[in-house]
Design an enzyme around this catalytic site. Structure first.
Site, mmCIF file in Angstrom:
data_model
loop_
_atom_site.group_PDB
_atom_site.id
_atom_site.type_symbol
_atom_site.label_atom_id
_atom_site.label_comp_id
_atom_site.label_asym_id
_atom_site.label_seq_id
_atom_site.Cartn_x
_atom_site.Cartn_y
_atom_site.Cartn_z
ATOM 1 N N ASP A 143 112.713 5.159 -37.785
ATOM 2 C CA ASP A 143 111.965 5.463 -37.595
ATOM 3 C C ASP A 143 111.774 6.918 -36.716
ATOM 4 O OD1 ASP A 143 109.900 4.756 -35.091
ATOM 5 O OD2 ASP A 143 111.020 3.582 -33.808
ATOM 6 N N ASP A 144 110.154 6.930 -36.653
ATOM 7 C CA ASP A 144 110.113 8.952 -36.967
ATOM 8 C C ASP A 144 110.741 9.695 -37.550
ATOM 9 O OD1 ASP A 144 108.178 7.689 -34.772
ATOM 10 O OD2 ASP A 144 109.116 8.823 -33.452
ATOM 11 N N CYS B 231 104.611 4.021 -35.323
ATOM 12 C CA CYS B 231 105.448 2.886 -35.376
ATOM 13 C C CYS B 231 104.483 1.691 -36.031
ATOM 14 C CB CYS B 231 105.729 3.441 -34.318
ATOM 15 S SG CYS B 231 106.725 4.834 -33.716
ATOM 16 N N ARG C 139 104.175 -0.966 -38.892
ATOM 17 C CA ARG C 139 105.703 -1.996 -38.661
ATOM 18 C C ARG C 139 104.586 -3.016 -39.461
ATOM 19 N NH1 ARG C 139 110.753 -0.437 -37.306
ATOM 20 N NH2 ARG C 139 110.376 1.232 -36.419
ATOM 21 N N LYS D 32 113.881 -2.929 -34.043
ATOM 22 C CA LYS D 32 112.784 -3.346 -33.765
ATOM 23 C C LYS D 32 111.990 -3.797 -34.075
ATOM 24 C CE LYS D 32 109.750 1.271 -32.699
ATOM 25 N NZ LYS D 32 109.552 2.298 -32.404
ATOM 26 N N HIS E 194 108.902 -4.102 -32.371
ATOM 27 C CA HIS E 194 107.848 -3.535 -31.495
ATOM 28 C C HIS E 194 106.409 -3.962 -31.973
ATOM 29 C CE1 HIS E 194 105.938 1.176 -31.502
ATOM 30 N NE2 HIS E 194 105.659 0.432 -29.869
ATOM 31 N N HIS F 29 114.079 8.107 -34.006
ATOM 32 C CA HIS F 29 113.142 8.128 -32.297
ATOM 33 C C HIS F 29 114.184 7.964 -31.581
ATOM 34 C CE1 HIS F 29 110.216 6.983 -30.073
ATOM 35 N NE2 HIS F 29 109.459 6.275 -30.951
ATOM 36 N N ASP G 38 108.759 4.748 -40.965
ATOM 37 C CA ASP G 38 107.520 4.125 -40.636
ATOM 38 C C ASP G 38 106.488 4.890 -39.994
ATOM 39 O OD1 ASP G 38 108.770 5.054 -38.041
ATOM 40 O OD2 ASP G 38 108.147 3.704 -36.660
ATOM 41 N N ASN G 39 107.362 6.306 -39.652
ATOM 42 C CA ASN G 39 106.090 7.859 -40.433
ATOM 43 C C ASN G 39 106.647 8.813 -39.874
ATOM 44 O OD1 ASN G 39 105.921 6.452 -37.182
ATOM 45 N ND2 ASN G 39 107.174 7.651 -36.593
ATOM 46 N N LYS H 241 103.688 12.820 -37.493
ATOM 47 C CA LYS H 241 103.774 10.949 -36.556
ATOM 48 C C LYS H 241 101.825 11.267 -35.737
ATOM 49 C CE LYS H 241 105.076 8.089 -33.417
ATOM 50 N NZ LYS H 241 106.755 7.709 -31.982
#
Length: 549
Positions: A56-57, A94, A98, A142, A144, A242, A346-347, A394
Site C-alpha cells: 500500500d503506497d 488506493c 483495488r 485491506k 477499502h 501507507h 496499489d500506487n 500517488k
C-alpha cells in the site's frame, strides 16, 4: 469446507463482544531467460495455488530488487528466482486500484472511481471466477470498500474493510499505559472477521501490529487450505507502508541514522543501484529533483524528516519479514514450487499529508513520530525519493503515481532464474491472467455502466512463458480526479491539473521507448499522435462513464 478452530473462536468472540484479538507469535540480478518456453499448462499439469500480495503506497524503488537501500531479502529472493516486471502500472490511487485488481475492469466500470465509501457495482471478481474452477478463496487485509469481500466471491475474509488505520491499535480506546490511538474517524474504521463487521476494533494484545496480524491470519488460512487439498486463491492486502508511519522499535533500530544525509544522498544511491542492477539506462533520463535542499533545513527539520524515513523503511522491512514467514510456511509443507506468488503495489509513494482540521498539525502531533498516538505521513520530499527514478506521486498519472513493482514467483512453471519482463502490463491484466491459468473463460456480468462488458485487459501468460511482448488491442487508460493518461505502445499521453478536473489539463506526450521518466514533452512535435490518443481517451471515458437509463 472445514473451518479452523481459530476462526470459529473469532466468530464466537465477535458475536459476544464485537471485537477480537488474534495476534500470534512472530515467526545483481541474473537477467538470462529461464530457457523453458513450453505452455504453462503443460508445465504444471494442475491448477496452481495462487497468493496475491498487495503493498500500500509503496514507491517503485522501495525494494532492494528495485534499487532500494531498505533490506528486503525475502522479496528480493522471489524476484531473483522469478520474474521481475519493469513496466507494470496501476491507477495511482488506493481504492480504484483495488477495485480494478479484483474485477479486471476499470474502476469507472464498477463505480469505484470517485469514493471509497461505495460498493463495487456489478462486474465479476477474480474470486468469483476462480470458484468456478474449484478454487477455495481467501482474503486477508485491506479492502477499502463498503462491502464485505465475502459478498464478492471469497469463502473467508478477515481484515480492515476500510482504508488506512492505526497499526498498533486500530480502535478508539486507549489501552493501559498508552495514549489514545491516532485515527482519522472518531468512531474508528470497520474491521471484518468472517461475516461479522464492526467499527472500533481494539486488540487486547499490547504487541499487536497490523502487518504481523495480517500474516498470522494468512498462515491460519493457508494451513486450512493445505489441509483441504483443493487449489486455493489467497489475496493478502497489507496496509504497509501507507501512513500512519508506525513501526515497532526493534524494526526501526537498523535504520537509525541511515537517512541523516538527506534526500539527495539517498536518491543518488538509489539511482546508482538502479544503474548497477540495469533497471535504468539511457531510456531513463534523470528528472530534475524538486525535493528541498537538505543543507538549508534546520536541525529540527532534519531530525523530523529523518525519523519519518526511518519508520517508513522499517515498515517495508517488516512487511518483507512477514512475506518471509509465508514463504517459509510454504517451504515447510512442500508447496512453494506449486504456488504462484504475485507481489505488487496499489500506487506510488504518497506525498499526502494528513492533518487535523484547520490546524495544519498532524493528528496526535504532541506524541512521537512512530508511536500509537501519532498519525505521521511521509510527505512529498521522501516520496519523491521513494519513487526514484520517476516524477510525481500517488494521485498522479505520471510514472511516479502509476509505476509499481511486480514480482512473479512460481518455480515449477517458471524455473528459478530471474528474468526481466519489460512489456507493458497493468492491474487490469491480472484477472484475465488468472482465468487463463485456471483454464476458464470470462463470463461478463452487468457493471456500473449497465453493460456486461468484456475484460479490457489481456492475459500475461505469454510473458510468463518467455515471450518478450504480448499483443494489446487497445490502449491502457487512467483517470483519477485531476490526472489522466493514455498509454498506447511506446506513446504516453498525460496531463495533470492539481486540485482541478482532469479534463481541464493540457496534454503532454512522451515516447516511453526513449524517455521512461517523462522528461521531454513531444506534444508540439507530434500533434497528430496527441489528437489520435485524445480521441481514444474521450471515446473510452464516454464508454466507461455512461449509465444505463
Amino acid at each position: 469446507m472445514k473451518r479452523s478452530a481459530a476462526f470459529l473462536s473469532i466468530a464466537l468472540l465477535m458475536a459476544v463482544s464485537g471485537c477480537v484479538d488474534r495476534h500470534g507469535p512472530a515467526m545483481a540480478a541474473d537477467t538470462s531467460p529461464s530457457g523453458d518456453t513450453r505452455p504453462l499448462h503443460d508445465l504444471t499439469g494442475s491448477k496452481p495455488n495462487i497468493i496475491l500480495i498487495l503493498a500500500d503506497d509503496m514507491g517503485w524503488s522501495d525494494l532492494g530488487a528495485y534499487g532500494s537501500e531498505i533490506a528486503t531479502p525475502n522479496l528480493d529472493r522471489l524476484a531473483r528466482e522469478g520474474l521481475q516486471f519493469t513496466q507494470f502500472t496501476n491507477t495511482s490511487k488506493c481504492f480504484p486500484s483495488r477495485a480494478s485488481l479484483m474485477t479486471g475492469l476499470y474502476p469507472q466500470q464498477v463505480g469505484k472511481d470517485k469514493s471509497s465509501n461505495t460498493r463495487m457495482i456489478g462486474g465479476t471478481t477474480f474470486a468469483e471466477s476462480l470458484r468456478r474452477a474449484g478454487y477455495h478463496t481467501y482474503m486477508v487485509g485491506k479492502h477499502h470498500g463498503s462491502e464485505n469481500p465475502i459478498e464478492r466471491g471469497f469463502d473467508h475474509y478477515v481484515g480492515l474493510r476500510d482504508g488506512a488505520g492505526n497499526y498498533f491499535n486500530p480502535g478508539t480506546k486507549a489501552r493501559p499505559g498508552e495514549p489514545e490511538p491516532a485515527r482519522k474517524e472518531k468512531d474508528g474504521r470497520v474491521w471484518c472477521f468472517e461475516g461479522k463487521c464492526a467499527k472500533g476494533y481494539t486488540p487486547d494484545d499490547p504487541n499487536f501490529y497490523t502487518t504481523d496480524a495480517f500474516t498470522d491470519w494468512t498462515i491460519d488460512y493457508l494451513r486450512e487450505a493445505t489441509a483441504d487439498k483443493a487449489p486455493y486463491l489467497l489475496y493478502l492486502a497489507y496496509t504497509a507502508p501507507h501512513d500512519p508511519l508506525q513501526a515497532p522499535d526493534e524494526a526501526r533500530a537498523p535504520y537509525r541514522g541511515k537517512f541523516d544525509g538527506g534526500y539527495a544522498r539517498i536518491a543518488d544511491k538509489r539511482w546508482a543501484n538502479l544503474r548497477r542492477l540495469k533497471l535504468v539506462d539511457d531510456r531513463y533520463p534523470r528528472p530534475t529533483a524538486v525535493y528541498r535542499d537538505w543543507n538549508k533545513m534546520t536541525a529540527a527539520e532534519k531530525a523530523d524528516q529523518t525519523a519519518r524515513m526511518e519508520i517508513y523503511a522499517a515498515m517495508i522491512h517488516r512487511l518483507d519479514e512477514q512475506v518471509g514467514r509465508i514463504v517459509a510456511f510454504l517451504e515447510a509443507n512442500g508447496t512453494l514450487d506449486d504456488t504462484l506468488i504475485l507481489f505488487m503495489s496499489d500506487n506510488g509513494s504518497s506525498a499526502e499529508l494528513v492533518t487535523k482540521g484547520k490546524t495544519g498539525r498532524e493528528i496526535g502531533a504532541d506524541n512521537p513520530i512512530g508511536s500509537v498516538g501519532r498519525w505521521a505521513s511521509l510527505g512529498p520530499d521522501w516520496a519523491e525519493v521513494s519513487n526514484t527514478p520517476f516524477r510525481y506521486y500517488k494521485n498522479d498519472s505520471y510514472q511516479g503515481g502509476t509505476a509499481s513493482p511486480l514480482i512473479v514467483h512460481w518455480p515449477r512453471a517458471l524455473g528459478s532464474k530471474n528474468r526481466r519482463v519489460e512489456a507493458l502490463s497493468n492491474l487490469i491484466d491480472i484477472h484475465p491472467t488468472l482465468l487463463d491459468l485456471a483454464g476458464l473463460s470470462y463470463i461478463p456480468t452487468a457493471d456500473a455502466t449497465g453493460r456486461a462488458a468484456p475484460l479490457p485487459g489481456i492475459s500475461l501468460v505469454p510473458l510468463l512463458e518467455g515471450s518478450p511482448t504480448v499483443s494489446r488491442p487497445r490502449p491502457i487508460f487512467n483517470r483519477w480526479r485531476w490526472s489522466r493518461s493514455v498509454r498506447d505502445g511506446d506513446w504516453k499521453l498525460v496531463s495533470i491539473v492539481p486540485q482541478g478536473e482532469a479534463e481541464d489539463g493540457t496534454w503532454e506526450l512522451y515516447n516511453i521507448a526513449t524517455d521512461r521518466t517523462e522528461t521531454h514533452d513531444l506534444a508540439a512535435a507530434h500533434p497528430e499522435i496527441v489528437a489520435r490518443l485524445d480521441r481514444a481517451y474521450n471515446d473510452w471515458l464516454k464508454e466507461v462513464s455512461s449509465r444505463k437509463p
